[in-house]
Write a protein that holds these residues in place. Structure first.
Motif, PDB file in Angstrom:
ATOM      1  N   ASN A  58       0.822  -1.213   0.000  1.00  0.00           N
ATOM      2  CA  ASN A  58       0.000   0.000   0.000  1.00  0.00           C
ATOM      3  C   ASN A  58       0.853   1.259   0.000  1.00  0.00           C
ATOM      4  OD1 ASN A  58      -2.336  -1.507   0.026  1.00  0.00           O
ATOM      5  ND2 ASN A  58      -2.648  -1.357   2.240  1.00  0.00           N
ATOM      6  N   ILE A  59       1.938   1.264   0.802  1.00  0.00           N
ATOM      7  CA  ILE A  59       2.819   2.437   0.829  1.00  0.00           C
ATOM      8  C   ILE A  59       3.463   2.641  -0.531  1.00  0.00           C
ATOM      9  CG2 ILE A  59       4.978   3.355   1.750  1.00  0.00           C
ATOM     10  CD1 ILE A  59       4.258   2.158   4.439  1.00  0.00           C
ATOM     11  N   LEU A  60       3.980   1.576  -1.110  1.00  0.00           N
ATOM     12  CA  LEU A  60       4.641   1.695  -2.417  1.00  0.00           C
ATOM     13  C   LEU A  60       3.644   2.073  -3.500  1.00  0.00           C
ATOM     14  CD1 LEU A  60       7.071  -1.342  -2.214  1.00  0.00           C
ATOM     15  CD2 LEU A  60       7.598   1.081  -1.882  1.00  0.00           C
ATOM     16  N   ARG A  61       2.409   1.592  -3.377  1.00  0.00           N
ATOM     17  CA  ARG A  61       1.377   1.962  -4.345  1.00  0.00           C
ATOM     18  C   ARG A  61       1.078   3.447  -4.260  1.00  0.00           C
ATOM     19  NH1 ARG A  61      -2.293  -1.321  -2.713  1.00  0.00           N
ATOM     20  NH2 ARG A  61      -1.646  -3.027  -4.055  1.00  0.00           N
TER      21      ARG A  61
ATOM     22  N   PRO B 158     -13.924  18.337  -5.034  1.00  0.00           N
ATOM     23  CA  PRO B 158     -14.034  19.467  -4.102  1.00  0.00           C
ATOM     24  C   PRO B 158     -15.431  19.564  -3.498  1.00  0.00           C
ATOM     25  CG  PRO B 158     -12.922  20.127  -6.117  1.00  0.00           C
ATOM     26  CD  PRO B 158     -13.474  18.764  -6.366  1.00  0.00           C
ATOM     27  N   GLY B 159     -15.484  19.790  -2.199  1.00  0.00           N
ATOM     28  CA  GLY B 159     -16.759  19.942  -1.509  1.00  0.00           C
ATOM     29  C   GLY B 159     -17.375  18.644  -1.047  1.00  0.00           C
ATOM     30  N   ARG B 160     -16.928  17.525  -1.565  1.00  0.00           N
ATOM     31  CA  ARG B 160     -17.470  16.224  -1.187  1.00  0.00           C
ATOM     32  C   ARG B 160     -16.911  15.851   0.184  1.00  0.00           C
ATOM     33  NH1 ARG B 160     -17.990  10.787   0.494  1.00  0.00           N
ATOM     34  NH2 ARG B 160     -18.703   9.432  -1.211  1.00  0.00           N
ATOM     35  N   VAL B 161     -17.785  15.493   1.131  1.00  0.00           N
ATOM     36  CA  VAL B 161     -17.360  15.166   2.490  1.00  0.00           C
ATOM     37  C   VAL B 161     -17.115  13.660   2.600  1.00  0.00           C
ATOM     38  CG1 VAL B 161     -17.939  15.263   4.936  1.00  0.00           C
ATOM     39  CG2 VAL B 161     -18.719  17.085   3.395  1.00  0.00           C
ATOM     40  N   TYR B 162     -15.935  13.314   3.134  1.00  0.00           N
ATOM     41  CA  TYR B 162     -15.577  11.909   3.338  1.00  0.00           C
ATOM     42  C   TYR B 162     -15.409  11.633   4.830  1.00  0.00           C
ATOM     43  CZ  TYR B 162     -14.514  11.594  -1.655  1.00  0.00           C
ATOM     44  OH  TYR B 162     -14.603  11.597  -3.026  1.00  0.00           O
ATOM     45  N   SER B 163     -15.952  10.521   5.284  1.00  0.00           N
ATOM     46  CA  SER B 163     -15.760  10.112   6.676  1.00  0.00           C
ATOM     47  C   SER B 163     -14.361   9.538   6.846  1.00  0.00           C
ATOM     48  CB  SER B 163     -16.788   9.046   7.061  1.00  0.00           C
ATOM     49  OG  SER B 163     -16.543   7.831   6.358  1.00  0.00           O
ATOM     50  N   LYS B 164     -13.943   9.374   8.086  1.00  0.00           N
ATOM     51  CA  LYS B 164     -12.629   8.778   8.348  1.00  0.00           C
ATOM     52  C   LYS B 164     -12.565   7.362   7.797  1.00  0.00           C
ATOM     53  CE  LYS B 164     -11.875  11.516  12.539  1.00  0.00           C
ATOM     54  NZ  LYS B 164     -11.772  11.476  14.016  1.00  0.00           N
ATOM     55  N   ASP B 165     -13.666   6.611   7.944  1.00  0.00           N
ATOM     56  CA  ASP B 165     -13.680   5.249   7.424  1.00  0.00           C
ATOM     57  C   ASP B 165     -13.527   5.224   5.909  1.00  0.00           C
ATOM     58  OD1 ASP B 165     -13.935   3.953   9.864  1.00  0.00           O
ATOM     59  OD2 ASP B 165     -16.123   4.077   9.853  1.00  0.00           O
ATOM     60  N   GLU B 166     -14.161   6.169   5.221  1.00  0.00           N
ATOM     61  CA  GLU B 166     -14.034   6.225   3.757  1.00  0.00           C
ATOM     62  C   GLU B 166     -12.605   6.561   3.349  1.00  0.00           C
ATOM     63  OE1 GLU B 166     -18.224   7.644   1.865  1.00  0.00           O
ATOM     64  OE2 GLU B 166     -17.253   9.093   3.188  1.00  0.00           O
ATOM     65  N   LEU B 167     -11.992   7.496   4.079  1.00  0.00           N
ATOM     66  CA  LEU B 167     -10.611   7.860   3.751  1.00  0.00           C
ATOM     67  C   LEU B 167      -9.661   6.701   4.027  1.00  0.00           C
ATOM     68  CD1 LEU B 167     -10.495  11.530   5.075  1.00  0.00           C
ATOM     69  CD2 LEU B 167     -10.645  10.751   2.705  1.00  0.00           C
ATOM     70  N   LEU B 168      -9.893   5.974   5.110  1.00  0.00           N
ATOM     71  CA  LEU B 168      -9.059   4.805   5.400  1.00  0.00           C
ATOM     72  C   LEU B 168      -9.157   3.786   4.269  1.00  0.00           C
ATOM     73  CD1 LEU B 168      -9.648   4.160   9.219  1.00  0.00           C
ATOM     74  CD2 LEU B 168      -7.480   4.715   8.125  1.00  0.00           C
ATOM     75  N   GLY B 169     -10.363   3.584   3.753  1.00  0.00           N
ATOM     76  CA  GLY B 169     -10.550   2.621   2.685  1.00  0.00           C
ATOM     77  C   GLY B 169      -9.922   3.049   1.377  1.00  0.00           C
ATOM     78  N   HIS B 170     -10.097   4.326   1.005  1.00  0.00           N
ATOM     79  CA  HIS B 170      -9.616   4.809  -0.287  1.00  0.00           C
ATOM     80  C   HIS B 170      -8.118   5.116  -0.300  1.00  0.00           C
ATOM     81  CE1 HIS B 170     -13.423   5.081  -2.430  1.00  0.00           C
ATOM     82  NE2 HIS B 170     -13.972   5.636  -1.359  1.00  0.00           N
ATOM     83  N   VAL B 171      -7.603   5.661   0.795  1.00  0.00           N
ATOM     84  CA  VAL B 171      -6.208   6.115   0.822  1.00  0.00           C
ATOM     85  C   VAL B 171      -5.282   5.082   1.468  1.00  0.00           C
ATOM     86  CG1 VAL B 171      -4.638   7.922   1.635  1.00  0.00           C
ATOM     87  CG2 VAL B 171      -6.943   8.520   0.848  1.00  0.00           C
ATOM     88  N   TRP B 172      -5.727   4.486   2.586  1.00  0.00           N
ATOM     89  CA  TRP B 172      -4.872   3.538   3.301  1.00  0.00           C
ATOM     90  C   TRP B 172      -5.212   2.072   2.985  1.00  0.00           C
ATOM     91  CZ3 TRP B 172      -5.876   8.342   5.251  1.00  0.00           C
ATOM     92  CH2 TRP B 172      -4.787   9.056   5.767  1.00  0.00           C
ATOM     93  N   ASN B 173      -6.275   1.854   2.228  1.00  0.00           N
ATOM     94  CA  ASN B 173      -6.683   0.506   1.842  1.00  0.00           C
ATOM     95  C   ASN B 173      -6.898  -0.403   3.049  1.00  0.00           C
ATOM     96  OD1 ASN B 173      -6.515   0.658  -1.177  1.00  0.00           O
ATOM     97  ND2 ASN B 173      -4.390   1.154  -0.696  1.00  0.00           N
ATOM     98  N   THR B 174      -7.552   0.131   4.078  1.00  0.00           N
ATOM     99  CA  THR B 174      -7.891  -0.660   5.246  1.00  0.00           C
ATOM    100  C   THR B 174      -9.266  -0.246   5.736  1.00  0.00           C
ATOM    101  OG1 THR B 174      -7.246  -1.279   7.508  1.00  0.00           O
ATOM    102  CG2 THR B 174      -6.786   0.974   6.821  1.00  0.00           C
ATOM    103  N   GLU B 175      -9.958  -1.185   6.374  1.00  0.00           N
ATOM    104  CA  GLU B 175     -11.270  -0.895   6.944  1.00  0.00           C
ATOM    105  C   GLU B 175     -11.219  -0.900   8.466  1.00  0.00           C
ATOM    106  OE1 GLU B 175     -13.926  -3.778   5.333  1.00  0.00           O
ATOM    107  OE2 GLU B 175     -13.845  -2.974   3.289  1.00  0.00           O
ATOM    108  N   HIS B 176     -10.027  -0.949   9.029  1.00  0.00           N
ATOM    109  CA  HIS B 176      -9.870  -1.033  10.474  1.00  0.00           C
ATOM    110  C   HIS B 176     -10.034   0.348  11.101  1.00  0.00           C
ATOM    111  CE1 HIS B 176      -8.772  -2.242  14.390  1.00  0.00           C
ATOM    112  NE2 HIS B 176      -7.480  -1.914  14.342  1.00  0.00           N
TER     113      HIS B 176
END
Length: 244
Positions: free
Chosen positions: A123-126, A184-202
């Motif tokens: 995930n980091i290298l990606r 822009p303007g779209r609100v993301y929850s912490k869980d959504e950001l974890l899934g999209h950016v960190w590729n985790t659901e924890h």
């Protein structure tokens, strides 16, 4: 899987004083197709960093000559944004926050799952290699940049500038900013950001999102403007707000 490992093959520095654990980590990193150099001390890590470039640093904290976070502090002070993955037995919430505030990209506590470790490395290298993604019509764009008034994001060059001043971001910070700025303007929850950016659901990694957001805000603060490009929507999450 072999093709994926080849595409993300990296030169990795492992800083670990436990011989048995180091051998295990070396084996699994090499299995993924990476070149790995191992040292056991902070001073050795800093010395070898002056001699060659690395794509990823995997480090322990409890090293014979100090805290491995000192290595990360030193690199960040030198404006070196090589991704850092901490692998340590220090598992308190404050230890994790200290690591993230020091600028590490991820933090894994011992004992750990080998499969999780391999996934975190991928995930980091990606994130480092990620340059795809198209901004929406809300931004003035061309093939290589996303322009939001004072702020310019150039995904293909992994560059960000604010009022013509270069802003140096880690791979994770850049990926998070680009993801938020793509809508822009779209609100993301912490869980959504974890899934999209960190590729985790924890959900236990919510502090990772908060720390990265705080670092981004600091780096994107304009000396003559109170505008925040990344804004908190209380009780919901975060959004990217272009400069008005």
């Amino acid at each position: 899987m072999e093709q994926q490992a080849t595409n993300l093959m990296a030169n990795i520095l492992l800083v670990e004083d436990d011989d048995d654990l180091a051998e295990l980590v070396l084996m699994h990193l090499k299995f993924q197709g990476h070149k790995v150099t191992r040292v056991a001390r902070c001073d050795d890590a800093l010395t070898i960093y002056q001699q060659q470039a690395f794509d990823l640093l995997v480090l322990d904290r409890g090293l014979p000559d100090g805290d491995g976070l000192d290595i990360c502090h030193h690199l960040r002070q030198e404006q070196n944004w090589t991704p850092v993955l901490v692998l340590t037995a220090r598992d308190s919430e404050m230890d994790k926050v200290d690591g993230l505030e020091a600028g590490v990209d991820d933090y894994i506590t011992k004992p750990f799952s080998v499969l999780e470790f391999q996934a975190r490395v991928r995930n980091i290298l990606r994130r480092v290699n990620q340059v795809s993604g198209s901004p929406t019509a809300d931004a003035e764009t061309n093939e290589t940049s996303m322009n939001f008034g004072l702020l310019k994001i150039t995904p293909e060059l992994h560059q960000v500038s604010l009022d013509d001043r270069d802003v140096t971001l880690t791979a994770t910070e850049f990926t998070l900013l680009k993801f938020l700025a793509s809508r822009p303007g779209r609100v993301y929850s912490k869980d959504e950001l974890l899934g999209h950016v960190w590729n985790t659901e924890h959900s236990g990694y919510h502090h990772t999102v908060c720390s990265t957001i705080n670092r981004l805000r600091t780096k994107l603060k304009h000396p003559s403007s109170e505008h925040r490009f990344i804004q908190t929507v209380w009780g919901v999450g975060y959004k990217f707000q272009p400069y008005q």
